[in-house]
Write a protein that holds these residues in place. Structure first.
Motif, mmCIF file in Angstrom:
data_model
loop_
_atom_site.group_PDB
_atom_site.id
_atom_site.type_symbol
_atom_site.label_atom_id
_atom_site.label_comp_id
_atom_site.label_asym_id
_atom_site.label_seq_id
_atom_site.Cartn_x
_atom_site.Cartn_y
_atom_site.Cartn_z
ATOM 1 N N LEU A 170 113.728 -9.635 27.846
ATOM 2 C CA LEU A 170 113.984 -8.314 28.347
ATOM 3 C C LEU A 170 112.880 -7.220 28.026
ATOM 4 O O LEU A 170 112.928 -6.371 28.510
ATOM 5 C CB LEU A 170 115.062 -7.912 26.999
ATOM 6 C CG LEU A 170 116.681 -8.491 27.572
ATOM 7 C CD1 LEU A 170 117.619 -8.166 26.266
ATOM 8 C CD2 LEU A 170 117.176 -8.051 28.686
ATOM 9 N N ARG A 171 112.035 -7.931 26.961
ATOM 10 C CA ARG A 171 110.816 -7.065 26.669
ATOM 11 C C ARG A 171 109.893 -7.132 28.234
ATOM 12 O O ARG A 171 109.222 -6.018 28.383
ATOM 13 C CB ARG A 171 109.982 -7.566 25.408
ATOM 14 C CG ARG A 171 108.643 -6.932 25.371
ATOM 15 C CD ARG A 171 108.833 -5.522 25.145
ATOM 16 N NE ARG A 171 107.383 -4.848 24.953
ATOM 17 C CZ ARG A 171 106.749 -4.511 26.050
ATOM 18 N NH1 ARG A 171 107.380 -4.255 27.187
ATOM 19 N NH2 ARG A 171 105.833 -3.767 25.979
ATOM 20 N N VAL A 172 109.612 -8.124 28.713
ATOM 21 C CA VAL A 172 108.950 -8.208 29.900
ATOM 22 C C VAL A 172 109.358 -7.434 31.031
ATOM 23 O O VAL A 172 108.603 -6.728 31.400
ATOM 24 C CB VAL A 172 108.823 -9.572 30.329
ATOM 25 C CG1 VAL A 172 108.158 -9.765 31.770
ATOM 26 C CG2 VAL A 172 107.920 -10.672 29.294
ATOM 27 N N LEU A 173 110.682 -7.363 30.980
ATOM 28 C CA LEU A 173 111.354 -6.484 32.019
ATOM 29 C C LEU A 173 111.361 -5.105 31.783
ATOM 30 O O LEU A 173 111.557 -4.240 32.541
ATOM 31 C CB LEU A 173 112.879 -6.986 32.225
ATOM 32 C CG LEU A 173 112.930 -8.432 32.956
ATOM 33 C CD1 LEU A 173 114.434 -9.169 33.100
ATOM 34 C CD2 LEU A 173 112.211 -8.424 34.611
ATOM 35 N N ALA A 174 111.255 -4.655 30.413
ATOM 36 C CA ALA A 174 111.012 -3.341 30.255
ATOM 37 C C ALA A 174 109.980 -2.550 30.742
ATOM 38 O O ALA A 174 109.784 -1.421 31.008
ATOM 39 C CB ALA A 174 111.148 -3.168 28.339
ATOM 40 N N ASP A 175 108.800 -3.439 31.154
ATOM 41 C CA ASP A 175 107.935 -2.923 31.806
ATOM 42 C C ASP A 175 107.838 -2.599 33.136
ATOM 43 O O ASP A 175 106.866 -1.987 33.913
ATOM 44 C CB ASP A 175 106.412 -3.885 31.490
ATOM 45 C CG ASP A 175 106.058 -4.007 30.248
ATOM 46 O OD1 ASP A 175 106.113 -3.049 29.273
ATOM 47 O OD2 ASP A 175 105.422 -4.789 29.773
#
Length: 121
Positions: free
Chosen positions: A20-25
Motif C-alpha cells: 500500500l505504501r508503494v502504491l501511495a506514490d
C-alpha cells in the motif's frame, strides 16, 4: 544484502502495508512494486506472494487496475491505490506504529541482560 534479510513471517505480516505504501506514490506495475520493496530493504518478494496480495487488495476495493500499452513490448497491468485504499493505508500505518512501539517497549533488555548471571560469578 541477503536475498531475504528478515524472517518470512515478519514479511508476511507487513507486506500488505508495504505494498500500500508503494502504491501511495502512484500507479505502478507488479515488477516495479517488487523492485521498490527490495530497494526498501524488504528483500526479494516473489510474484507468488505479491500477485495474490494485489488481487486480494483489488477485491477489498483498496486497489484498482488498468492495462497500459507497453513501449515496444507487451502491455502492463498497473495497480492504483483507491481512496478506500488510502484510508486503509493510513489506518494500518497507525496500527503498525502502535504495535512497533509496544514491541519496542516490551523488548527492552531484561534486568541483567548483557552481564554474567548472578549464579555464575
Amino acid at each position: 544484502m541477503p536475498v531475504n534479510p528478515w524472517p518470512s513471517e515478519w514479511l508476511r505480516g507487513l507486506l500488505t502495508l508495504a505494498v500500500l505504501r508503494v502504491l501511495a506514490d502512484g500507479p505502478t506495475y507488479g515488477y516495479e512494486i517488487a523492485a521498490r520493496l527490495e530497494e526498501g530493504g524488504f528483500g526479494l518478494v516473489k510474484g507468488g506472494s505479491l500477485y495474490p496480495l494485489l488481487s486480494r487488495l483489488e477485491v477489498a476495493g483498496h486497489v484498482s487496475t488498468e492495462w497500459r500499452e507497453g513501449q515496444g513490448g507487451p502491455g502492463r497491468k498497473y495497480f492504483l491505490l483507491t481512496d478506500q485504499g488510502r484510508q486503509e493505508f493510513t489506518r494500518q500505518a497507525q496500527q503498525w506504529r502502535d504495535f512497533s512501539s509496544t514491541t519496542d517497549h516490551f523488548l527492552v533488555p531484561f534486568p541483567g541482560a548483557g552481564s554474567v548471571p548472578e549464579n555464575e560469578e
